[in-house]
Write a protein that holds these residues in place. Sequence first.
Motif, PDB file in Angstrom:
ATOM      1  N   GLU A 161     -14.851  -6.418   1.060  1.00 16.81           N
ATOM      2  CA  GLU A 161     -16.485  -7.197   0.814  1.00 16.81           C
ATOM      3  C   GLU A 161     -17.280  -6.864   2.411  1.00 16.81           C
ATOM      4  O   GLU A 161     -16.218  -7.949   3.505  1.00 16.81           O
ATOM      5  CB  GLU A 161     -15.954  -8.618   0.107  1.00 16.81           C
ATOM      6  CG  GLU A 161     -16.129  -8.498  -1.520  1.00 16.81           C
ATOM      7  CD  GLU A 161     -16.396  -9.875  -2.065  1.00 16.81           C
ATOM      8  OE1 GLU A 161     -17.049 -10.847  -1.735  1.00 16.81           O
ATOM      9  OE2 GLU A 161     -15.326 -10.032  -2.836  1.00 16.81           O
ATOM     10  N   LYS A 216       1.063  -1.103  -0.293  1.00 18.30           N
ATOM     11  CA  LYS A 216      -0.030   0.114   0.252  1.00 18.30           C
ATOM     12  C   LYS A 216       0.698   1.158  -0.367  1.00 18.30           C
ATOM     13  O   LYS A 216       0.542   2.253  -0.909  1.00 18.30           O
ATOM     14  CB  LYS A 216      -0.909  -0.102   0.857  1.00 18.30           C
ATOM     15  CG  LYS A 216      -1.950   1.070   0.813  1.00 18.30           C
ATOM     16  CD  LYS A 216      -2.938   1.206   2.322  1.00 18.30           C
ATOM     17  CE  LYS A 216      -3.429   2.231   2.432  1.00 18.30           C
ATOM     18  NZ  LYS A 216      -4.079   3.183   3.023  1.00 18.30           N
ATOM     19  N   ARG A 274      -7.436  -5.586   0.760  1.00 17.77           N
ATOM     20  CA  ARG A 274      -8.319  -5.171  -0.063  1.00 17.77           C
ATOM     21  C   ARG A 274      -9.124  -4.033   1.573  1.00 17.77           C
ATOM     22  O   ARG A 274      -9.916  -3.209   1.461  1.00 17.77           O
ATOM     23  CB  ARG A 274      -9.802  -6.117  -0.092  1.00 17.77           C
ATOM     24  CG  ARG A 274      -9.351  -6.847  -0.922  1.00 17.77           C
ATOM     25  CD  ARG A 274     -10.502  -8.187  -1.134  1.00 17.77           C
ATOM     26  NE  ARG A 274      -9.763  -8.594  -2.532  1.00 17.77           N
ATOM     27  CZ  ARG A 274      -9.480 -10.077  -2.871  1.00 17.77           C
ATOM     28  NH1 ARG A 274      -8.852 -10.294  -1.405  1.00 17.77           N
ATOM     29  NH2 ARG A 274      -9.153 -10.090  -3.766  1.00 17.77           N
ATOM     30  N   PHE A 288      -4.517   1.030  -5.498  1.00 15.01           N
ATOM     31  CA  PHE A 288      -5.643  -0.770  -5.520  1.00 15.01           C
ATOM     32  C   PHE A 288      -4.979  -1.458  -5.760  1.00 15.01           C
ATOM     33  O   PHE A 288      -4.869  -2.632  -6.080  1.00 15.01           O
ATOM     34  CB  PHE A 288      -6.524  -0.053  -3.996  1.00 15.01           C
ATOM     35  CG  PHE A 288      -7.397  -1.618  -4.351  1.00 15.01           C
ATOM     36  CD1 PHE A 288      -6.840  -2.403  -3.364  1.00 15.01           C
ATOM     37  CD2 PHE A 288      -8.166  -2.588  -6.041  1.00 15.01           C
ATOM     38  CE1 PHE A 288      -7.913  -3.588  -3.542  1.00 15.01           C
ATOM     39  CE2 PHE A 288      -8.979  -3.516  -5.546  1.00 15.01           C
ATOM     40  CZ  PHE A 288      -8.276  -4.469  -3.651  1.00 15.01           C
ATOM     41  N   GLN A 289      -5.600  -1.085  -7.095  1.00 10.23           N
ATOM     42  CA  GLN A 289      -4.967  -1.607  -8.197  1.00 10.23           C
ATOM     43  C   GLN A 289      -3.032  -2.244  -8.628  1.00 10.23           C
ATOM     44  O   GLN A 289      -2.685  -3.272  -9.173  1.00 10.23           O
ATOM     45  CB  GLN A 289      -5.446  -1.272 -10.113  1.00 10.23           C
ATOM     46  CG  GLN A 289      -7.267  -0.723 -10.145  1.00 10.23           C
ATOM     47  CD  GLN A 289      -7.118  -0.103 -11.005  1.00 10.23           C
ATOM     48  OE1 GLN A 289      -6.609   0.992 -11.440  1.00 10.23           O
ATOM     49  NE2 GLN A 289      -8.385  -0.777 -11.358  1.00 10.23           N
ATOM     50  N   THR A 298      -4.972   3.043 -10.522  1.00 11.27           N
ATOM     51  CA  THR A 298      -5.290   3.719  -8.813  1.00 11.27           C
ATOM     52  C   THR A 298      -3.825   2.987  -7.901  1.00 11.27           C
ATOM     53  O   THR A 298      -3.267   1.846  -8.465  1.00 11.27           O
ATOM     54  CB  THR A 298      -6.259   3.262  -8.134  1.00 11.27           C
ATOM     55  OG1 THR A 298      -6.459   1.751  -8.723  1.00 11.27           O
ATOM     56  CG2 THR A 298      -7.771   3.653  -9.488  1.00 11.27           C
ATOM     57  N   PHE A 328      -7.710  -1.131   2.116  1.00  8.90           N
ATOM     58  CA  PHE A 328      -7.848   0.322   0.305  1.00  8.90           C
ATOM     59  C   PHE A 328      -9.702   0.630   1.129  1.00  8.90           C
ATOM     60  O   PHE A 328     -10.368   0.809   0.443  1.00  8.90           O
ATOM     61  CB  PHE A 328      -7.776  -0.528  -0.401  1.00  8.90           C
ATOM     62  CG  PHE A 328      -5.894  -0.005  -0.832  1.00  8.90           C
ATOM     63  CD1 PHE A 328      -6.204   1.323  -1.325  1.00  8.90           C
ATOM     64  CD2 PHE A 328      -5.029  -0.797  -1.343  1.00  8.90           C
ATOM     65  CE1 PHE A 328      -4.787   2.122  -2.250  1.00  8.90           C
ATOM     66  CE2 PHE A 328      -3.699  -0.081  -1.596  1.00  8.90           C
ATOM     67  CZ  PHE A 328      -3.543   1.116  -2.161  1.00  8.90           C
ATOM     68  N   GLY A 329      -9.963   0.228   2.021  1.00 15.67           N
ATOM     69  CA  GLY A 329     -11.281   0.005   2.301  1.00 15.67           C
ATOM     70  C   GLY A 329     -12.660  -1.042   1.351  1.00 15.67           C
ATOM     71  O   GLY A 329     -13.909  -0.363   0.395  1.00 15.67           O
ATOM     72  N   ARG A 330     -11.819  -2.120   0.795  1.00 14.82           N
ATOM     73  CA  ARG A 330     -12.656  -2.120  -0.574  1.00 14.82           C
ATOM     74  C   ARG A 330     -12.624  -3.505   0.248  1.00 14.82           C
ATOM     75  O   ARG A 330     -12.910  -4.886  -1.041  1.00 14.82           O
ATOM     76  CB  ARG A 330     -11.707  -2.820  -1.769  1.00 14.82           C
ATOM     77  CG  ARG A 330     -11.087  -1.467  -2.180  1.00 14.82           C
ATOM     78  CD  ARG A 330     -11.558  -0.912  -3.599  1.00 14.82           C
ATOM     79  NE  ARG A 330     -11.410   0.055  -4.241  1.00 14.82           N
ATOM     80  CZ  ARG A 330     -10.644  -0.052  -5.800  1.00 14.82           C
ATOM     81  NH1 ARG A 330     -10.986  -1.631  -6.221  1.00 14.82           N
ATOM     82  NH2 ARG A 330     -10.123   1.339  -6.528  1.00 14.82           N
TER      83      ARG A 330
END
Length: 113
Positions: A112, A57, A105, A71-72, A69, A108-110
């Motif tokens: 699920e 990160k 995840r 994250f990507q 981004t 980065f706030g991703r």
Amino acid sequence: MATTTSRKKTTARKKTRSAKKPTRKWSARVMKTSNALDLQDRIFKSGNAEQIARSLKRSAERSKRRKGTPFQSAMSMLNFYINRAGKNLPARKKNILEKAKNKLRVLFGRAER
């Protein structure tokens, strides 16, 4: 009477073999000189999923050369490492890296829900 056989002169062609080229490790070069991220040395050797995720990160957010981004870029590099190792990646190490994906995840706030 002596019989003469006519033979075509064949010129022996020597096959010139160049020295064997060293195997190119393109994937290792990508890990070292990625144009997207400046990775911390030996980060994937770490046995701590949280540490791996935080380092990826940090590298992704600091990079000015990435195309996607943060994250990507971070997730892409992690997946690249897992895929590059393939069958040679021990199950224990793969589990750590899969956990690092989940931690990434979350960072980065991703995650699920």
